[in-house]
Scaffold this motif. Structure first.
Motif, short mmCIF file in Angstrom:
data_model
loop_
_atom_site.label_atom_id
_atom_site.label_comp_id
_atom_site.label_asym_id
_atom_site.label_seq_id
_atom_site.Cartn_x
_atom_site.Cartn_y
_atom_site.Cartn_z
N ARG A 215 -9.64 12.11 3.18
CA ARG A 215 -9.89 10.98 3.13
C ARG A 215 -7.93 10.39 3.39
NH1 ARG A 215 -8.08 7.76 -0.79
NH2 ARG A 215 -9.23 8.64 -3.39
N PRO A 216 -7.23 9.23 3.50
CA PRO A 216 -6.27 8.83 4.09
C PRO A 216 -6.17 7.63 2.40
CG PRO A 216 -7.94 7.29 5.25
CD PRO A 216 -8.69 8.26 4.67
N ALA A 217 -5.41 7.39 1.73
CA ALA A 217 -4.90 6.37 0.56
C ALA A 217 -5.02 5.22 1.14
CB ALA A 217 -3.38 6.63 0.07
N THR A 218 -5.38 4.33 0.06
CA THR A 218 -5.60 2.65 0.19
C THR A 218 -3.71 2.22 0.26
OG1 THR A 218 -6.04 2.47 -2.14
CG2 THR A 218 -7.75 2.51 -0.66
N PRO A 219 -3.27 1.87 0.49
CA PRO A 219 -1.98 1.15 -0.19
C PRO A 219 -2.52 0.68 -1.40
CG PRO A 219 -3.26 -0.31 2.00
CD PRO A 219 -3.96 0.49 1.58
N GLU A 220 -3.25 0.14 -2.17
CA GLU A 220 -3.55 0.08 -3.37
C GLU A 220 -3.26 1.43 -3.87
OE1 GLU A 220 -4.92 -3.63 -1.28
OE2 GLU A 220 -5.53 -1.18 -1.43
N GLU A 221 -3.87 2.36 -4.24
CA GLU A 221 -2.91 3.28 -4.39
C GLU A 221 -2.00 4.31 -4.87
OE1 GLU A 221 -7.38 5.59 -3.40
OE2 GLU A 221 -6.63 5.43 -2.71
N ILE A 222 -1.01 3.50 -3.05
CA ILE A 222 0.47 4.39 -3.54
C ILE A 222 0.94 2.37 -3.85
CG2 ILE A 222 2.19 4.48 -2.02
CD1 ILE A 222 -0.12 6.74 -1.50
N ALA A 223 0.79 2.14 -4.36
CA ALA A 223 1.18 0.93 -5.08
C ALA A 223 1.01 0.99 -6.63
CB ALA A 223 0.18 -0.66 -4.59
N ALA A 224 0.07 1.97 -7.01
CA ALA A 224 -0.40 2.12 -7.63
C ALA A 224 0.61 2.65 -8.43
CB ALA A 224 -1.47 2.49 -8.54
N ILE A 225 1.04 3.68 -7.91
CA ILE A 225 2.43 4.68 -8.26
C ILE A 225 4.01 4.18 -7.91
CG2 ILE A 225 3.39 6.76 -7.37
CD1 ILE A 225 0.04 8.20 -5.69
#
Length: 264
Positions: A215-225
């Motif tokens: 699956r692709p990431a969500t923007p929120e998952e990248i923001a958490a990193i």
């Protein structure tokens, strides 16, 4: 250990990963300065997050004097930078004219360099940090994306150079996402949707079929990193290139034919 009371500048804040960073950082008590080309989305996001909308081209050093004056007038300093602006650069080399090449470098590399250079004096004083948004296109070449691939590779060199020159005062890291469901990525799905008669969800399943997490990431998952990398929890992380690609770069590409054979 959170971002509470830190002032974080976010470029490319109007949509996608940049907007998700703004929401995540603000939810943790950060003060967010939102940089982007389009005033409308920035103003709406500033109202939502309590942030400061700064409309302009992040690659233009002339605008940063005004941006920083406004940030310091409101909050006194800059503690962190999330350089999320990017895009453009599609097409192979023979399809990329001088104007398109310059546009790709400006959108991806110049925005990060000029933003970093502008924020560095504050970051040195504050012991702050930066995250530069590269891509797995900064690690390997996708098709028909010469300008984008080159610029994202160059961002890794920029992050390492900044980390080397300005440590121990400033931590600088690069983040390399794979596919992320953003408006820009949605547009990149259009040719697949047209070619295969698929909807958007099916197109994303197609491009992540060989990614371990499927699956692709969500923007929120990248923001958490990004939040982690800018926080004190990442105090020993600098000069790093962190992938957030669902395992895509762990895949041995020459053996994909065997995996597909097993699925058939």
């Amino acid at each position: 250990m959170s971002l509470r009371d830190k002032t974080i500048v976010i470029t490319g804040a109007g949509s996608g990963i940049g907007a998700a960073c703004a929401r995540r950082f603000a939810a943790e008590g950060a003060r967010v300065a939102l940089v982007g080309r389009r005033a409308g989305p920035l103003l709406a996001l500033a109202e939502e997050t309590g942030g400061l909308a700064l409309a302009g081209d992040a690659a233009d050093s002339a605008v940063w004097e005004d941006f920083l004056a406004r940030i310091r007038a409101r909050w006194g300093r800059v503690d962190g930078l999330a350089a999320c602006a990017g895009g453009l650069g599609m097409g192979a080399a023979l399809e990329t004219d001088d104007e398109a090449w310059r546009a790709a470098m400006r959108a991806n590399l110049d925005t990060a360099f000029v933003s970093a250079r502008a924020c560095l004096p504050d970051l040195i004083r504050q012991g702050g940090g930066m995250v530069l948004m590269s891509s797995i296109a900064g690690l390997a070449a996708g098709p028909q994306a010469c300008g984008y691939v080159v610029a994202k590779h160059a961002l890794l060199g920029l992050a390492r150079s900044l980390a080397r020159d300005y440590g121990p005062a400033v931590r600088v890291n690069a983040l390399c996402p794979g596919w992320v469901r953003t408006p820009m990525a949605d547009e990149e799905m259009r040719p697949l949707m047209a070619a295969h008669g698929e909807d958007l969800d099916a197109a994303y399943r197609r491009v992540t079929a060989d990614v371990p997490l499927r699956r692709p990431a969500t923007p929120e998952e990248i923001a958490a990193i990004c939040r982690f990398l800018l926080s004190d929890e990442a105090a020993m992380v600098s000069g790093a290139c962190l992938t957030a690609d669902g395992g895509a770069t762990a895949v041995d590409v020459p053996t994909l034919a065997y995996a597909r054979l097993e699925r058939e």
